[in-house]
Structures are given as C-alpha cells and as structure tokens.
Scaffold this motif. Structure first.
Motif, short mmCIF file in Angstrom:
data_model
loop_
_atom_site.label_atom_id
_atom_site.label_comp_id
_atom_site.label_asym_id
_atom_site.label_seq_id
_atom_site.Cartn_x
_atom_site.Cartn_y
_atom_site.Cartn_z
N UNK A 45 33.26 -33.63 -2.85
CA UNK A 45 32.79 -33.07 -4.35
C UNK A 45 31.21 -33.25 -4.14
N UNK A 46 30.60 -31.95 -4.51
CA UNK A 46 29.19 -31.81 -4.56
C UNK A 46 28.95 -31.08 -5.61
N UNK A 47 28.12 -31.36 -6.64
CA UNK A 47 27.75 -31.07 -7.91
C UNK A 47 28.98 -30.20 -8.66
N UNK A 50 19.99 -33.37 4.80
CA UNK A 50 20.80 -33.41 3.60
C UNK A 50 20.00 -34.13 2.66
N UNK A 51 20.11 -33.33 1.26
CA UNK A 51 19.50 -34.03 0.17
C UNK A 51 19.95 -35.44 -0.26
N UNK A 52 21.16 -35.77 0.19
CA UNK A 52 21.70 -37.19 -0.01
C UNK A 52 22.61 -37.52 1.30
N UNK A 53 21.96 -37.85 2.27
CA UNK A 53 22.73 -37.95 3.59
C UNK A 53 23.87 -39.29 3.42
N UNK A 54 24.73 -39.12 3.94
CA UNK A 54 25.94 -40.12 4.18
C UNK A 54 25.41 -41.14 5.21
#
Length: 156
Positions: free
Chosen positions: A94-96, A129-133
């Motif tokens: 899920x993203x945004x 990435x904006x929010x890396x895992x």
C-alpha cells in the motif's frame, strides 16, 4: 475497645517496607541491563556467542546499480561486514491509499546489532525511496568462526 496504637504498624516497619519495595523496583528496572552485561562478560570469558549481538538488515532497492552503490558505501563505512544482493524481488504494498506493485532488489546486510540504528539513519539519507524499507532481525545463533569474522570485518 482497641487502643489506637494497636492499629498502627511498629515505627520502623513502614520504612523497611518502602525500602524493600524500592529495592524490588530497582532490580526489575535494571534486570535487562544487568542480564546483557552478565551475558557479555560470560561470553568474553568462555568464547561463547551472545544471541542478538549481530543482525541481518533487509533493505529493498529500486534497481541493481543503486543496490550495489549502497552496499559498497555501507561496507566502506564499516557499518556491515557482508551484503547479499538478491535480484528481482516482486513487491506489492500500500502506498498513499493505493496498492502498488514493483520489482525491487533485496539487500541482506550482516552487521552488529549496535550498528543497526546508524545504518538505518544512513539509509534515510542515501536511499532514493521517500521512505526506505529498513528492518533488522537479530541473529540467534551462527557458526562461531563466521561470527568472529563478522566482528573482525567491522573493526574501525
């Protein structure tokens, strides 16, 4: 009729009860730290492994070149001893508010657990990435020679 002084505890017993409670509280609060220190002391004396000293960090990257660049950088900075680059991982997430699908490259990073925070901070700065895992899994056990090599490989 009862005398008022017969219902009160003896003068020193309340102080003893408070002191006992404080000692119990201190023991409970310091147990994790004392356990870790005693395990490390035991490990240094016996040469045995303390579970959780090392971790595997997983990070997804958008392509192989970025994965290689990140792997080389963290090795150069001694934040890890080894990095495996696993090609073409399919990811659904899920993203945004939408379900996304991507092909990513997975990094398996072997490091000290004490370096995971620094590694995570570096990933937030270096990763595209904006929010890396970035998450870690502590190693419970492993080959003693390999674990010794991990330690040696990350010495500054």
């Amino acid at each position: 009729m009862d005398k008022p002084e017969s219902r009160c505890p003896p003068p020193g017993s309340l102080r003893l009860l408070v002191l006992t409670c404080l000692l119990l509280l201190a023991a409970v609060l310091t147990y994790p730290m004392l356990r870790t220190l005693s395990l490390r002391f035991h490990s240094s004396l016996t040469g045995s492994y303390v579970p959780g000293t090392y971790s595997i960090v997983l990070v997804n990257c958008p392509n192989e070149q970025i994965a290689r660049d990140i792997a080389r950088a963290i090795l150069d900075k001694k934040m890890a001893a080894s990095v495996n680059i696993l090609p073409k991982t399919s990811s659904l997430y899920f993203w945004k508010g939408e379900i996304e699908e991507a092909t990513e490259i997975l990094l398996l990073i072997k490091t000290k657990t004490s370096k995971v925070s620094r590694l995570s901070t570096y990933m937030r700065l270096a990763h595209p990435f904006e929010m890396p895992e970035v998450f870690s899994i502590p190693m419970d056990q492993g080959d003693a020679r390999y674990l010794k090599w991990l330690e040696e490989a990350m010495k500054d």
